[in-house]
Design a protein around this motif. Structure first.
Motif, PDB file in Angstrom:
ATOM      1  N   LEU A  27       0.827  -1.214   0.000  1.00 11.26           N
ATOM      2  CA  LEU A  27       0.000   0.000   0.000  1.00 11.26           C
ATOM      3  C   LEU A  27       0.859   1.262   0.000  1.00 11.26           C
ATOM      4  CD1 LEU A  27      -2.866  -1.076   2.439  1.00 11.26           C
ATOM      5  CD2 LEU A  27      -2.930  -0.956  -0.061  1.00 11.26           C
ATOM      6  N   ALA A  28       2.045   1.187   0.621  1.00 17.16           N
ATOM      7  CA  ALA A  28       2.937   2.358   0.607  1.00 17.16           C
ATOM      8  C   ALA A  28       3.369   2.647  -0.833  1.00 17.16           C
ATOM      9  CB  ALA A  28       4.150   2.107   1.493  1.00 17.16           C
ATOM     10  N   GLY A  29       3.733   1.570  -1.558  1.00 12.89           N
ATOM     11  CA  GLY A  29       4.126   1.730  -2.965  1.00 12.89           C
ATOM     12  C   GLY A  29       2.970   2.258  -3.799  1.00 12.89           C
ATOM     13  N   LEU A  30       1.761   1.780  -3.492  1.00 11.72           N
ATOM     14  CA  LEU A  30       0.579   2.253  -4.228  1.00 11.72           C
ATOM     15  C   LEU A  30       0.420   3.766  -4.066  1.00 11.72           C
ATOM     16  CD1 LEU A  30      -2.122   1.683  -5.770  1.00 11.72           C
ATOM     17  CD2 LEU A  30      -3.194   1.453  -3.529  1.00 11.72           C
ATOM     18  N   ARG A  31       0.585   4.226  -2.820  1.00 12.87           N
ATOM     19  CA  ARG A  31       0.402   5.662  -2.550  1.00 12.87           C
ATOM     20  C   ARG A  31       1.448   6.496  -3.279  1.00 12.87           C
ATOM     21  NH1 ARG A  31      -0.194   3.851   2.745  1.00 12.87           N
ATOM     22  NH2 ARG A  31      -2.376   3.417   3.128  1.00 12.87           N
ATOM     23  N   VAL A  32       2.691   6.037  -3.242  1.00 19.29           N
ATOM     24  CA  VAL A  32       3.762   6.788  -3.920  1.00 19.29           C
ATOM     25  C   VAL A  32       3.464   6.886  -5.420  1.00 19.29           C
ATOM     26  CG1 VAL A  32       6.215   6.702  -4.571  1.00 19.29           C
ATOM     27  CG2 VAL A  32       5.519   6.210  -2.220  1.00 19.29           C
ATOM     28  N   HIS A  33       3.051   5.757  -5.986  1.00 14.35           N
ATOM     29  CA  HIS A  33       2.778   5.733  -7.425  1.00 14.35           C
ATOM     30  C   HIS A  33       1.586   6.636  -7.759  1.00 14.35           C
ATOM     31  CE1 HIS A  33       2.313   4.379 -11.484  1.00 14.35           C
ATOM     32  NE2 HIS A  33       1.172   3.754 -11.241  1.00 14.35           N
ATOM     33  N   ALA A  34       0.504   6.492  -6.989  1.00 12.23           N
ATOM     34  CA  ALA A  34      -0.696   7.293  -7.270  1.00 12.23           C
ATOM     35  C   ALA A  34      -0.400   8.786  -7.108  1.00 12.23           C
ATOM     36  CB  ALA A  34      -1.839   6.866  -6.349  1.00 12.23           C
ATOM     37  N   ALA A  35       0.429   9.114  -6.107  1.00 14.38           N
ATOM     38  CA  ALA A  35       0.771  10.532  -5.904  1.00 14.38           C
ATOM     39  C   ALA A  35       1.540  11.062  -7.112  1.00 14.38           C
ATOM     40  CB  ALA A  35       1.612  10.693  -4.630  1.00 14.38           C
ATOM     41  N   SER A  36       2.428  10.242  -7.676  1.00 15.56           N
ATOM     42  CA  SER A  36       3.206  10.724  -8.814  1.00 15.56           C
ATOM     43  C   SER A  36       2.331  10.865 -10.057  1.00 15.56           C
ATOM     44  CB  SER A  36       4.414   9.816  -9.081  1.00 15.56           C
ATOM     45  OG  SER A  36       3.977   8.607  -9.650  1.00 15.56           O
ATOM     46  N   VAL A  37       1.345   9.979 -10.202  1.00 14.92           N
ATOM     47  CA  VAL A  37       0.417  10.107 -11.335  1.00 14.92           C
ATOM     48  C   VAL A  37      -0.387  11.402 -11.191  1.00 14.92           C
ATOM     49  CG1 VAL A  37      -1.639   9.103 -12.416  1.00 14.92           C
ATOM     50  CG2 VAL A  37       0.257   7.612 -11.721  1.00 14.92           C
ATOM     51  N   ARG A  38      -0.906  11.605  -9.980  1.00 17.53           N
ATOM     52  CA  ARG A  38      -1.709  12.821  -9.741  1.00 17.53           C
ATOM     53  C   ARG A  38      -0.888  14.088  -9.997  1.00 17.53           C
ATOM     54  NH1 ARG A  38      -6.453  14.752 -10.401  1.00 17.53           N
ATOM     55  NH2 ARG A  38      -5.127  16.208 -11.476  1.00 17.53           N
ATOM     56  N   ALA A  39       0.365  14.060  -9.516  1.00 20.68           N
ATOM     57  CA  ALA A  39       1.220  15.248  -9.659  1.00 20.68           C
ATOM     58  C   ALA A  39       1.541  15.532 -11.122  1.00 20.68           C
ATOM     59  CB  ALA A  39       2.515  15.046  -8.872  1.00 20.68           C
ATOM     60  N   PHE A  66      -5.720  10.631  -3.787  1.00 14.65           N
ATOM     61  CA  PHE A  66      -5.106  11.014  -5.063  1.00 14.65           C
ATOM     62  C   PHE A  66      -6.072  11.022  -6.232  1.00 14.65           C
ATOM     63  CE2 PHE A  66      -2.229   8.620  -2.322  1.00 14.65           C
ATOM     64  CZ  PHE A  66      -1.385   9.651  -1.954  1.00 14.65           C
ATOM     65  N   VAL A  67      -7.256  10.485  -6.034  1.00 14.12           N
ATOM     66  CA  VAL A  67      -8.192  10.437  -7.159  1.00 14.12           C
ATOM     67  C   VAL A  67      -9.365  11.381  -6.914  1.00 14.12           C
ATOM     68  CG1 VAL A  67      -7.580   8.047  -7.770  1.00 14.12           C
ATOM     69  CG2 VAL A  67      -9.497   8.455  -6.212  1.00 14.12           C
ATOM     70  N   ASP A  68      -9.993  11.783  -8.026  1.00  9.08           N
ATOM     71  CA  ASP A  68     -11.163  12.662  -7.921  1.00  9.08           C
ATOM     72  C   ASP A  68     -12.444  11.856  -7.812  1.00  9.08           C
ATOM     73  OD1 ASP A  68      -9.927  15.403  -8.485  1.00  9.08           O
ATOM     74  OD2 ASP A  68      -9.135  14.157 -10.107  1.00  9.08           O
ATOM     75  N   GLY A  69     -12.366  10.574  -8.144  1.00 12.17           N
ATOM     76  CA  GLY A  69     -13.574   9.767  -8.075  1.00 12.17           C
ATOM     77  C   GLY A  69     -13.285   8.344  -8.464  1.00 12.17           C
ATOM     78  N   TYR A  70     -14.350   7.548  -8.464  1.00 10.74           N
ATOM     79  CA  TYR A  70     -14.238   6.134  -8.798  1.00 10.74           C
ATOM     80  C   TYR A  70     -15.196   5.830  -9.938  1.00 10.74           C
ATOM     81  CZ  TYR A  70     -11.815   5.788  -4.391  1.00 10.74           C
ATOM     82  OH  TYR A  70     -10.917   5.969  -3.372  1.00 10.74           O
ATOM     83  N   LYS A  71     -14.709   5.057 -10.887  1.00  8.00           N
ATOM     84  CA  LYS A  71     -15.575   4.608 -11.974  1.00  8.00           C
ATOM     85  C   LYS A  71     -15.966   3.170 -11.681  1.00  8.00           C
ATOM     86  CE  LYS A  71     -16.130   2.542 -16.100  1.00  8.00           C
ATOM     87  NZ  LYS A  71     -15.865   1.158 -16.440  1.00  8.00           N
ATOM     88  N   VAL A  72     -17.251   2.927 -11.495  1.00 12.48           N
ATOM     89  CA  VAL A  72     -17.713   1.583 -11.154  1.00 12.48           C
ATOM     90  C   VAL A  72     -18.510   0.996 -12.321  1.00 12.48           C
ATOM     91  CG1 VAL A  72     -17.790   2.005  -8.666  1.00 12.48           C
ATOM     92  CG2 VAL A  72     -19.810   2.471 -10.053  1.00 12.48           C
ATOM     93  N   SER A  73     -18.532  -0.332 -12.394  1.00 11.98           N
ATOM     94  CA  SER A  73     -19.269  -0.978 -13.488  1.00 11.98           C
ATOM     95  C   SER A  73     -20.342  -1.917 -12.991  1.00 11.98           C
ATOM     96  CB  SER A  73     -18.346  -1.796 -14.385  1.00 11.98           C
ATOM     97  OG  SER A  73     -17.044  -1.385 -14.357  1.00 11.98           O
ATOM     98  N   SER A  74     -20.605  -1.945 -11.707  1.00 12.06           N
ATOM     99  CA  SER A  74     -21.628  -2.867 -11.203  1.00 12.06           C
ATOM    100  C   SER A  74     -22.025  -2.477  -9.789  1.00 12.06           C
ATOM    101  CB  SER A  74     -21.082  -4.290 -11.168  1.00 12.06           C
ATOM    102  OG  SER A  74     -20.068  -4.376 -10.188  1.00 12.06           O
ATOM    103  N   ASP A  75     -23.130  -3.097  -9.333  1.00 10.75           N
ATOM    104  CA  ASP A  75     -23.542  -2.841  -7.953  1.00 10.75           C
ATOM    105  C   ASP A  75     -22.507  -3.397  -6.971  1.00 10.75           C
ATOM    106  OD1 ASP A  75     -24.134  -5.405  -8.705  1.00 10.75           O
ATOM    107  OD2 ASP A  75     -26.209  -5.400  -7.979  1.00 10.75           O
ATOM    108  N   VAL A  76     -21.820  -4.479  -7.383  1.00  9.30           N
ATOM    109  CA  VAL A  76     -20.781  -5.045  -6.512  1.00  9.30           C
ATOM    110  C   VAL A  76     -19.671  -4.009  -6.303  1.00  9.30           C
ATOM    111  CG1 VAL A  76     -19.043  -6.858  -6.310  1.00  9.30           C
ATOM    112  CG2 VAL A  76     -21.278  -7.386  -7.286  1.00  9.30           C
ATOM    113  N   GLU A  77     -19.254  -3.378  -7.373  1.00 11.96           N
ATOM    114  CA  GLU A  77     -18.184  -2.379  -7.254  1.00 11.96           C
ATOM    115  C   GLU A  77     -18.647  -1.144  -6.473  1.00 11.96           C
ATOM    116  OE1 GLU A  77     -16.016  -3.707 -11.427  1.00 11.96           O
ATOM    117  OE2 GLU A  77     -16.480  -1.593 -11.115  1.00 11.96           O
TER     118      GLU A  77
END
Ligand SMILES: Cc1ncc(COP(=O)(O)O)c(C=O)c1O
Length: 406
Positions: A27-39, A66-77
């Motif tokens: 999860l730490a790696g995920l945050r670093v990556h997402a922050a760099s994408v956002r930046a 880091f995200v503005d929203g979520y794109k979902v494709s089902s009630d499960v998501e």
């Protein structure tokens, strides 16, 4: 070969064989990556995460800042996003939405609907009257625009995705959404997810073509279209994990595009390129078979969990974590050739995880860890999209005791 971070490695080695296979998420790696994408993205580009790539609540919560929203494709998501407790707008897309899913999404206050067929438009309009009577529901028709010729063939990566409304019907759709036929629906703009596995340069070219097409559509019909969602499909290179999507170049290109169209909000919705890198699939070698032409190392699990190679995207990058000692009295099987095929346990040629892996010396009992396993993988077969209800079991005749789920 791909090397896991130390924390991932330590966790995998701490698991007992009966706890394998396992997915380990950094999860730490995920945050670093997402922050760099956002930046790398300009302010006027909204970043939505396509939940279908990985809907685990911890992943969704990790991406939250880091995200503005979520794109979902089902009630499960949708339920997965609710479980992650992140207060972000949600856009509902995906093919073949059912009336129950749309009703549920309306009641849960989903902010935008990507409409993929004319039937869906009628259905949404009808359901919105009942399930969201107090608001106008924002709609982005998804058009299956043709990918400009030669764009994806240039370097052999990426392939076109076909879903969406016929662009030839675009004026009619715009008419229906603006002539008062559906007063409870509000046409916001256009959605177009045109291709998958696309590098930054090509994705920019796609974005440019969708924006130009949308601007013409708006001008021709005398309407304001203020949002363009250019989907996901940013490349993840499984054969060369170090070659990542060039978010910086992409962001600079999108900044030029938004500067040329100040009336527009651009939105992207990557899935794979956000979460693939943070996931690791850990297993162990069960046996090494010495065939006539190759050595085959069979690992516990395989394509039942990790479907990327079977889906034709290349081999899964991997590495070995050697395990000592060998606790048994019988000889330890070992890869003798320079290369081996790494397979899972299914007896089908589809269950190949790595071809021609440099694996001399790999032994039964060694741990193997596969990288880039954070997107479109699953703890259960074929459920990567998490959008299909589980079938129930019905037993008829003698011994039947009603139906049940597993
Ligand atoms: C409409 C739409 N948006 C976004 C995505 C996410 O794509 P990716 O995970 O390749 O970025 C998909 C994937 O199929 C999609 O169909």
């Amino acid at each position: 070969m791909i090397t896991p971070p130390r924390a991932v490695r330590d966790r995998i080695l701490s698991l007992s064989p009966t706890e394998l296979p396992a997915f380990v998420y950094d999860l730490a790696g995920l945050r670093v990556h997402a922050a760099s994408v956002r930046a790398a993205l300009p302010d006027r580009v909204e970043l939505y995460y396509a939940v279908q790539a990985n809907g685990e609540p911890e992943i969704l919560a990790g991406l939250g800042p880091f995200v503005d929203g979520y794109k979902v494709s089902s009630d499960v998501e949708l339920a997965q996003v609710a479980e992650a407790s992140v207060a972000r707008p949600r856009a509902f897309g995906g093919t073949e939405k059912s009336p129950t899913e749309l009703a549920d999404a309306l009641e849960r206050g989903v902010t935008r609907f990507q409409v993929e067929s004319e039937y869906e438009l009628y259905m949404l309009a009808g359901l919105a009257q009942r399930h969201a009577p107090d608001r106008r529901v924002a709609v982005l028709p998804r058009f299956g625009l043709p990918v400009p010729r030669g764009l994806l063939a240039a370097d052999g990566t990426g392939y076109a995705t076909a879903a969406g409304l016929d662009p030839a019907r675009a004026d009619t759709i715009v008419g229906l959404l603006t002539d008062g036929s559906y007063p409870n629906l509000e046409l916001r703009g256009v959605h177009a997810h045109l291709a998958d596995g696309v590098r930054a340069g090509e994705h920019l070219a796609l974005a440019g073509s969708v924006v130009a097409w949308t601007a013409e559509l708006a001008a021709r019909n005398g309407v304001r279209l203020t949002e363009v969602d250019i989907g996901g499909g940013m490349a993840v290179d499984y054969d060369h994990p170090e070659r990542r999507f060039d978010w910086r170049a992409y962001g600079e290109g999108l900044a030029r595009l938004t500067a040329a169209h100040p009336e527009l909000t651009l939105r992207i919705e990557p899935g794979r390129a956000l979460t693939a890198y943070c996931g690791w699939y850990a297993s162990e070698v069960l046996d090494v078979e010495h065939g006539a032409g190759e050595d085959v190392a069979v690992v516990r699990g395989g394509a039942v969990h990790l479907r990327t190679p079977a889906a034709g995207r290349g081999d899964q990058p991997w590495s070995v974590l050697e395990v000592e000692p060998w606790p048994y009295s019988w000889p330890r099987p070992e890869v003798r050739r320079e290369h081996a095929t790494l397979t899972g346990q299914l007896s089908t040629p589809k269950d190949i995880l790595v071809r021609a892996a440099r694996a001399r010396g790999l032994r039964a009992g060694d741990r193997v860890v596969f990288g880039l396993a954070g997107a479109y993988t699953s703890s259960a077969p074929h459920r990567a999209h998490a959008r299909y209800p589980e079938p129930r079991f019905h037993f008829l005749g003698d011994g039947a005791q009603g139906d049940r789920s597993r």
